[in-house]
Scaffold this active site. Structure first.
Site, PDB file in Angstrom:
ATOM      1  N   GLU A  38      14.804  12.795   8.284  1.00 33.09           N
ATOM      2  CA  GLU A  38      15.343  11.722   7.495  1.00 33.09           C
ATOM      3  C   GLU A  38      16.557  12.299   6.679  1.00 33.09           C
ATOM      4  OE1 GLU A  38      12.139  10.975   4.490  1.00 33.09           O
ATOM      5  OE2 GLU A  38      13.140   8.838   3.888  1.00 33.09           O
ATOM      6  N   LYS A 109      14.038   1.693   6.850  1.00 34.75           N
ATOM      7  CA  LYS A 109      12.358   2.353   6.183  1.00 34.75           C
ATOM      8  C   LYS A 109      11.820   0.996   5.410  1.00 34.75           C
ATOM      9  CE  LYS A 109      10.511   6.259   3.773  1.00 34.75           C
ATOM     10  NZ  LYS A 109      10.898   7.281   3.006  1.00 34.75           N
ATOM     11  N   CYS A 142       9.332   8.577   7.605  1.00 32.68           N
ATOM     12  CA  CYS A 142       8.408   9.720   6.558  1.00 32.68           C
ATOM     13  C   CYS A 142       7.230   8.821   6.156  1.00 32.68           C
ATOM     14  CB  CYS A 142       9.392  10.152   5.540  1.00 32.68           C
ATOM     15  SG  CYS A 142       8.826  11.335   4.764  1.00 32.68           S
ATOM     16  N   VAL A 169       7.211  15.889   1.211  1.00 36.69           N
ATOM     17  CA  VAL A 169       6.854  16.718   0.228  1.00 36.69           C
ATOM     18  C   VAL A 169       5.509  16.787  -0.204  1.00 36.69           C
ATOM     19  CG1 VAL A 169       9.206  16.596  -1.040  1.00 36.69           C
ATOM     20  CG2 VAL A 169       7.340  14.852  -1.348  1.00 36.69           C
TER      21      VAL A 169
HETATM   22  C1  ACM Z   1       9.198  10.553   2.332  1.00 41.42           C
HETATM   23  O1  ACM Z   1       9.028   9.376   2.502  1.00 41.42           O
HETATM   24  N1  ACM Z   1      10.240  10.992   2.211  1.00 41.42           N
HETATM   25  C2  ACM Z   1       8.034  11.362   1.722  1.00 41.42           C
END
Ligand code: ACM
Length: 270
Positions: A38, A109, A142, A169
């Site tokens: 990402e 996203k 992510c 993370v």
């Molecule tokens: C995330 O969605 N970058 C944890």
């Protein structure tokens, strides 16, 4: 299909260096689909709207998508990569798919994580499956992993491989993805990043690495360490993802009972 990920430590704001790192990693490898993290070209921790505005790009005619398309053409392979997109008055946390034919598709996203909500608009593309020369590829980014609906929506539309650019993370995703793959019988390639970013007082983000490729039977077929730059490629038998049968009585998709899941499509939650 030879597919994999390139896990590395992007330098915030240095697109040239980050794109060059990818270009160097591609030299001499044999791969059909490579997934990048990402925000691979910009880094992750934005600290102002001005910064987002300066680093975000239009798609497909921005410099990052053009660089990816040209690498895809040069090496005759597909890439899925996360980047900051500018469209109209909005910024999106997006991913592009490029291939030997150039730009192929875009995903924005759906589920924004943490301070992404300060800068980006929740994605409006929905979860789409792209029919490519190497098979049907679905994309999520992510934090989308934590919503099982993301991968389910892609799998129900025929995705055999899920490309998953990430900047993780929290620790849970690597151990959860084998179940996501098992419950959908698809492959998934999570391309995470390494390193840390602390671009403002207080919030140090430490990325967990551990990119991985998981098979439809939940086997982890390649896994990177936490800290190191890693390029890993595996041979995926993607047609195994067509078989949703569990035994002579059970089929993962045919046994679904959507009429029992109505609450999933209701707008309000209690
Ligand atoms: C995330 O969605 N970058 C944890």
């Amino acid at each position: 299909m030879k597919a994999g990920f390139y896990q590395f430590n992007p330098v915030f704001g240095n697109k040239k260096k980050n794109i060059t790192s990818v270009a160097n990693a591609l030299k001499g490898i044999d791969v059909d689909l490579l997934v990048l993290p990402e925000f691979f070209a910009t880094g992750y921790q934005f600290t102002s709207m001005e910064e987002v505005g300066y680093l975000a790009e239009t798609i497909p005619d921005g410099e990052t998508t053009e660089a990816l398309a040209s690498l895809s053409k040069k090496y005759g392979m597909y890439m899925v990569a996360g980047l900051a997109e500018r469209f109209d008055k909005h910024y999106y946390n997006s991913a592009v798919l490029t291939g030997p034919e150039g730009f192929v598709g875009l995903y924005r996203k759906t589920h924004l994580f943490f301070e992404e909500k300060l800068w980006f608009t929740p994605g409006n593309t929905g979860f789409n499956v792209f029919q490519t020369g190497i098979g049907p590829v679905g994309i999520m980014i992510c934090f989308d992993w934590l919503f099982p609906e993301s991968m389910r929506t892609l799998a129900l539309q025929g995705a055999q491989v899920i490309a998953h650019p990430a900047n993780l993370v929290l620790p849970h995703c690597p151990s959860a993805m084998p179940i996501r793959c098992l419950e959908n019988k698809v492959y998934a390639i999570t391309a995470n990043r390494t390193g840390r970013e602390q671009r403002k007082e207080g919030s140090c983000l430490e990325f967990i690495g551990k990119s991985q490729i998981v098979a439809p039977d939940s086997t982890i077929i390649a896994k990177a360490p936490k800290k190191w730059t890693s390029l890993m490629i595996a041979d995926l038998k993607i047609d195994t993802a067509l078989n949703k049968s569990i035994n002579q009585y059970n089929d993962l998709f045919k046994d679904r009972r959507p009429e029992m899941y109505q609450v999933l499509v209701e707008q309000e939650t209690k």
